[in-house]
Design a protein around this motif. Structure first.
Motif, PDB file in Angstrom:
ATOM      1  N   LEU A 137       0.823  -1.204   0.000  1.00 46.62           N
ATOM      2  CA  LEU A 137       0.000   0.000   0.000  1.00 46.62           C
ATOM      3  C   LEU A 137       0.860   1.258   0.000  1.00 46.62           C
ATOM      4  O   LEU A 137       0.557   2.238  -0.692  1.00 46.62           O
ATOM      5  N   ASP A 138       1.937   1.236   0.770  1.00 45.96           N
ATOM      6  CA  ASP A 138       2.839   2.392   0.800  1.00 45.96           C
ATOM      7  C   ASP A 138       3.521   2.584  -0.550  1.00 45.96           C
ATOM      8  O   ASP A 138       3.675   3.717  -1.028  1.00 45.96           O
ATOM      9  N   ALA A 139       3.925   1.475  -1.181  1.00 45.24           N
ATOM     10  CA  ALA A 139       4.576   1.568  -2.490  1.00 45.24           C
ATOM     11  C   ALA A 139       3.626   2.148  -3.534  1.00 45.24           C
ATOM     12  O   ALA A 139       4.060   2.833  -4.475  1.00 45.24           O
ATOM     13  N   ALA A 140       2.320   1.879  -3.366  1.00 44.87           N
ATOM     14  CA  ALA A 140       1.327   2.399  -4.301  1.00 44.87           C
ATOM     15  C   ALA A 140       0.819   3.784  -3.901  1.00 44.87           C
ATOM     16  O   ALA A 140      -0.047   4.345  -4.580  1.00 44.87           O
ATOM     17  N   HIS A 141       1.372   4.321  -2.788  1.00 40.40           N
ATOM     18  CA  HIS A 141       0.956   5.641  -2.277  1.00 40.40           C
ATOM     19  C   HIS A 141      -0.552   5.689  -2.065  1.00 40.40           C
ATOM     20  O   HIS A 141      -1.217   6.688  -2.385  1.00 40.40           O
ATOM     21  N   ALA A 142      -1.083   4.597  -1.495  1.00 40.60           N
ATOM     22  CA  ALA A 142      -2.536   4.474  -1.346  1.00 40.60           C
ATOM     23  C   ALA A 142      -3.080   5.285  -0.180  1.00 40.60           C
ATOM     24  O   ALA A 142      -4.242   5.688  -0.190  1.00 40.60           O
ATOM     25  N   GLY A 143      -2.283   5.484   0.856  1.00 38.80           N
ATOM     26  CA  GLY A 143      -2.769   6.220   2.011  1.00 38.80           C
ATOM     27  C   GLY A 143      -3.747   5.446   2.867  1.00 38.80           C
ATOM     28  O   GLY A 143      -4.645   6.033   3.487  1.00 38.80           O
ATOM     29  N   ALA A 144      -3.595   4.116   2.917  1.00 36.59           N
ATOM     30  CA  ALA A 144      -4.441   3.258   3.752  1.00 36.59           C
ATOM     31  C   ALA A 144      -3.580   2.629   4.843  1.00 36.59           C
ATOM     32  O   ALA A 144      -2.407   2.315   4.617  1.00 36.59           O
ATOM     33  N   ALA A 145      -4.167   2.431   6.028  1.00 33.99           N
ATOM     34  CA  ALA A 145      -3.440   1.873   7.162  1.00 33.99           C
ATOM     35  C   ALA A 145      -3.900   0.452   7.445  1.00 33.99           C
ATOM     36  O   ALA A 145      -5.096   0.160   7.379  1.00 33.99           O
ATOM     37  N   VAL A 146      -2.951  -0.433   7.759  1.00 32.74           N
ATOM     38  CA  VAL A 146      -3.256  -1.815   8.113  1.00 32.74           C
ATOM     39  C   VAL A 146      -2.929  -2.023   9.586  1.00 32.74           C
ATOM     40  O   VAL A 146      -1.820  -1.726  10.038  1.00 32.74           O
ATOM     41  N   GLU A 147      -3.903  -2.531  10.329  1.00 34.61           N
ATOM     42  CA  GLU A 147      -3.733  -2.822  11.750  1.00 34.61           C
ATOM     43  C   GLU A 147      -3.827  -4.328  11.970  1.00 34.61           C
ATOM     44  O   GLU A 147      -4.606  -5.003  11.303  1.00 34.61           O
TER      45      GLU A 147
END
Length: 368
Positions: A137-147
């Motif tokens: 997600l970070d590589a895709a610059h998605a701006g979503a958080a995984v918990e």
């Protein structure tokens, strides 16, 4: 997808999102392929062409990304169902979203492309999968958080949510999902082994109700007991009952509306079918101690054998007759209501239509 008309007109954002965030960006270097007996690894470095074929097997095919104890435990869901569920979510920019089951992170990225950066929280029980999903997600610059958390508990720290979506199947919708969704918010989840529902939370927050949206076969929550398979339930003893079957069985394979109705009425009964030169045969079991076979013998003849405390072939035919008596309702005629102390599936009308309790696997009688 284009040829079949599968891109939803009411959610035109989905196709550009998938174009911008293709599946292969979220697929691990090792995938798994079923060879008819077991899952075998498909490594990108060793066979890039085979790996790509697994990623893009077709819009109705999932890509297995993890195998645990010989069983598929995580996947890139088939694209057609992902699209259908995103359409059912009716997501708007700026809405806060909770996703249950991050998996590879692909679905969270699609959600974030619509909702916006910082609006999507995804939970994942497997810590390794969570870390890998966050990296993608970070590589895709998605701006979503995984918990890292149990999806059944939701994620109260960021509640309330406007939209909640699950990527694994449940028999009962966890009440935490309802309490963490604002009144008027929407919950989309696969239910049971067949179908997904979209529920709207009531104004008072004390219930959620909505319609079945389509077919969807998703993995259950991690740690779900798979139960015994047909061979284990059948055992080696003789059948306790034998009788002819006069009903034409092809609809068991070919009619999704019948299959869904049987899934509702016989929630714990697994039905498998196979065809050969003699016709269509079926195998039924309840994962515990009862089983039945409907064996095609050729010449239009079928015989039922049954064993265990229940007579599953008889139950199947009664549920089938009930569906016929109701006028062959389609899967879209069914809906679900979730309340604090009960939840149930209904047909055509939540208040006046026939109802079936939705609960953890076990024998569920018809009601209403």
């Amino acid at each position: 997808m284009e040829r079949r008309g599968d891109w939803p007109a009411e959610s035109p954002w989905i196709r550009p999102a998938i174009d911008a965030l293709p599946r292969h960006l979220f697929a691990p270097d090792r995938l798994w392929r079923w060879d008819g007996h077991a899952y075998v690894p498909v490594d990108r470095d060793a066979d890039a062409e085979r790996w790509a074929a697994e990623v893009y097997a077709g819009p109705d095919e999932a890509t297995v990304t993890q195998v645990t104890d010989g069983r598929a435990s995580s996947s890139l869901s088939c694209q057609a169902v992902v699209v259908d569920m995103l359409d059912s979510l009716t997501l708007e920019p700026g809405q806060r979203v909770l996703e249950l089951g991050a998996g590879t992170g692909w679905n969270a990225a699609l959600l974030a492309s619509r909702a916006g950066p910082g609006r999507v929280t995804s939970v994942e029980l497997d810590p390794e999968l969570a870390v890998r999903a966050q990296k993608r997600l970070d590589a895709a610059h998605a701006g979503a958080a995984v918990e890292v958390a149990d999806g059944d508990a939701g994620w109260s720290q960021s509640a309330p949510y406007d939209r909640v979506i699950s990527t694994y199947a449940v028999e009962q919708v966890p009440w935490s999902w309802v309490t963490q969704t604002r009144p008027g918010g929407r919950i989309v989840t696969p239910w049971g082994r067949l179908g997904h529902v979209a529920l709207t939370v009531a104004k008072d927050g004390r219930s959620a109700t909505g319609w079945v949206q389509g077919l969807a076969q998703f993995m259950p929550a991690r740690g779900t007991d798979p139960g015994r398979d047909f061979r284990q339930v059948r055992g080696g003893g003789p059948a306790q009952d034998e009788r002819p079957v006069t009903r034409e069985l092809w609809s068991l394979r070919d009619d999704p509306h019948l299959r869904f109705a049987l899934r509702v009425a016989l929630s714990d009964v697994h039905i498998m079918t196979a065809a050969d030169d003699d016709g269509l045969s079926a195998w039924l079991h309840d994962g515990a101690s009862s089983w039945a076979t409907l064996s095609a013998l050729g010449g239009g003849r079928t015989v039922a054998h049954q064993g265990g405390p229940r007579r599953l072939a008889d139950e199947l035919e009664r549920a089938w007759d009930r569906w016929l008596a109701e006028g062959k309702p389609e899967l879209y005629d069914f809906g679900m209501t979730v309340e604090p102390d009960r939840q149930y599936v209904w047909c055509r009308d939540a208040a006046t239509g026939p109802q079936w309790p939705a609960q953890e696997p076990g024998h569920i009688p018809l009601a209403g």
